[in-house]
Design a protein around this motif. Structure first.
Motif, PDB file in Angstrom:
ATOM      1  N   ASP A   1      -6.868  -1.412  -6.898  1.00  0.00           N
ATOM      2  CA  ASP A   1      -5.450  -1.051  -7.021  1.00  0.00           C
ATOM      3  C   ASP A   1      -4.714  -1.931  -8.026  1.00  0.00           C
TER       4      ASP A   1
ATOM      5  N   ASN B   1      -2.499   2.079   0.497  1.00  0.00           N
ATOM      6  CA  ASN B   1      -2.197   1.077  -0.523  1.00  0.00           C
ATOM      7  C   ASN B   1      -1.363   1.623  -1.668  1.00  0.00           C
ATOM      8  N   GLY B   2      -1.202   2.928  -1.714  1.00  0.00           N
ATOM      9  CA  GLY B   2      -0.377   3.535  -2.756  1.00  0.00           C
ATOM     10  C   GLY B   2       1.045   3.814  -2.304  1.00  0.00           C
TER      11      GLY B   2
ATOM     12  N   THR C   1      -3.466  -3.994  -0.854  1.00  0.00           N
ATOM     13  CA  THR C   1      -3.970  -3.563  -2.157  1.00  0.00           C
ATOM     14  C   THR C   1      -5.175  -4.397  -2.571  1.00  0.00           C
ATOM     15  N   GLN C   2      -6.176  -3.743  -3.125  1.00  0.00           N
ATOM     16  CA  GLN C   2      -7.447  -4.389  -3.430  1.00  0.00           C
ATOM     17  C   GLN C   2      -7.546  -4.786  -4.901  1.00  0.00           C
TER      18      GLN C   2
ATOM     19  N   GLY D   1      -3.429   8.095   1.754  1.00  0.00           N
ATOM     20  CA  GLY D   1      -4.041   6.981   1.060  1.00  0.00           C
ATOM     21  C   GLY D   1      -4.863   6.122   1.996  1.00  0.00           C
TER      22      GLY D   1
ATOM     23  N   LYS E   1      -1.908  -9.017  -7.761  1.00  0.00           N
ATOM     24  CA  LYS E   1      -2.005  -9.189  -6.319  1.00  0.00           C
ATOM     25  C   LYS E   1      -1.160 -10.371  -5.846  1.00  0.00           C
TER      26      LYS E   1
END
Length: 462
Positions: free
Chosen positions: A224, A296-297, A219-220, A212, A230
């Protein structure tokens, strides 16, 4: 009011009785450091990669360091409260609760007991969820190995939760559970095994090819997660980090194993410095390497999210270690609560303590403990959400037990003048940590509520 048994999280399964036997020898800074490292490193490391994914390369490591610094500082304050008055000749406090009673008294003792018992109850739920997820992961790992990574290997975790509950019903009826000190040693070994495996697999995955994308801010938004997610997940990640650092609750018990001179608080400060440094370095490895491997995953639990498929036998072994660790850890947490309730009932109704036959059957103990485990099991089935529950547990334990009580006891013992610079600084630290705790708890509760929208007990598979 509160049992003297340590209230332990993660691999913090070194019983007070075992520590008491160590005290007869008079252990040193090195053994105290070993106790600290063993007490801190545990199931909390499994969520650090996910926490890093929410925070990113900048905020993630900074957060780990900040929690380490705060823990080190407040544990130093707590170490000074081991003795009342003179640090060399003053009266000893053998448990956390005794220290609160000696230095503060009044409603503080009640609040301390409430926090400890709430932590015990919540940890019972958290351990049930974590152990059942790991047990299910063993079957998933074998399924993926034999049928391919695209196979439907989902599991119904409710069945595993019920199985874990049945085991705990049986264990909860054991007599003299506190004498099973060897169980603590096994649990500590298990925690080091699965933590080390998680780090090793993360290194291997990072070298072979990350799965990833990583970013400076985690995380964006828009990619994401959305903006609300967030914010909530960032605060929930703080709760997960706080859970990983909670060891203050057994600091007094560890300090009681030290020989003097030098004064126990001096030795404890040195041990805390070394122990927290080693632990933070290990957390950096686990969190950062896990994040670099999955980006991020990254899954909520690095060993059950199935970024790691092979070697399947090693993944199986790591998850088996988690199950073994938490089977014993559940009882270590719950036995003090059992003793407190049964002691209170026996004082009011002496007949409730009567035992029958060679098996020493006690009807009240059988019914009450079975009912307690059943409630824990039911709540775990209704809310089997690993990261959200860890966030709640971290928030419950961090501010009151790691920050609030050490600060208040230190102020009272050292008679720090109200509104002085030092008093203002200490109270500001406590207030900021309180805000972090509230935010982490709120975010974790929000996480539970969000998960409940799609989760159906006994039907949803994962």
């Amino acid at each position: 009011m509160v049992s003297s048994s340590p209230l332990i999280h993660g691999p913090q399964v070194i019983l007070t009785k075992f520590l008491g036997s160590c005290a007869q020898v008079g252990w040193t800074v090195w053994t105290a450091t070993a106790h600290i490292i063993t007490a801190v490193i545990g199931s909390g490391v499994l969520s650090l990669a996910w926490a890093m994914a929410q925070l990113g390369w900048v905020t993630g490591p900074v957060t780990l360091v900040l929690f380490a610094v705060i823990t080190f500082y407040t544990c130093g304050l707590l170490a000074d409260c081991y003795r009342v008055g003179d640090p060399v000749t003053g009266k000893r406090n053998y448990t956390y609760t005794e220290a609160v009673k000696s230095n503060l008294g009044g409603w503080y003792v009640w609040f301390c007991g409430f926090c400890q018992y709430a932590n015990m109850f919540g940890t019972g739920i958290g351990y049930t969820i974590t152990a059942s997820i790991s047990a299910a992961a063993i079957n998933k790992s074998n399924c993926f190995h034999w049928h391919g990574h695209d196979a439907d290997c989902s599991q119904n975790t409710s069945a595993y939760i019920i199985g874990f509950g049945v085991v705990q019903v049986l264990f909860s009826q054991l007599h003299n559970f506190h004498k099973l000190w060897w169980l603590s040693i096994i649990a500590a070994i298990m925690s080091f095994c699965y933590s080390t495996i998680a780090v090793g697999l993360s290194i291997a995955q990072t070298i072979s090819g990350p799965l990833g994308k990583t970013t400076m801010t985690g995380t964006q938004v828009g990619v994401d997660v959305d903006s609300a997610q967030k914010v909530w997940m960032t605060f929930q990640a703080l709760g997960n980090v706080a859970f990983a650092y909670s060891y203050a609750i057994i600091l007094i018990e560890i300090q009681d194993t030290l020989r003097s001179p030098p004064a126990e608080n001096e030795t404890m400060r040195r041990a805390t410095s070394m122990g927290i440094s080693v632990t933070t370095a290990f957390y950096m490895l686990c969190g950062c390497l896990g994040y670099s491997a999955f980006g991020n995953g990254a899954s909520g639990n690095i060993l059950t999210g199935f970024g790691f498929y092979e070697p399947f036998w090693l993944v199986d072994f790591a998850n088996a270690c988690i199950v073994v660790h938490l089977v014993g850890g559940f009882q270590v947490f719950c036995q003090p609560l059992f003793a407190a309730v049964e002691g209170a009932v026996a004082a009011r109704w002496p007949g409730s303590a009567r035992e029958h036959g060679a098996a020493r059957l006690n009807v009240f103990r059988l019914v009450w403990r079975t009912a307690f485990v059943a409630v824990i099991t039911l709540l775990a089935i209704l809310m089997p959400f690993f990261n959200s529950i860890l966030g709640i547990l971290g928030s419950i334990a961090f501010w009151p037990l790691t920050v609030f009580f050490p600060v208040e006891m230190y102020i009272r013992q050292r008679q720090v003048p109200r509104f002085s610079t030092k008093w203002a600084a200490l109270q500001s630290l406590s207030f900021v940590c309180f805000l972090v705790t509230v935010a982490a708890c709120a975010a974790s509760v929000q996480g539970v509520l969000d998960s409940l929208k799609t989760y159906v007990p006994f039907k949803t598979r994962s």
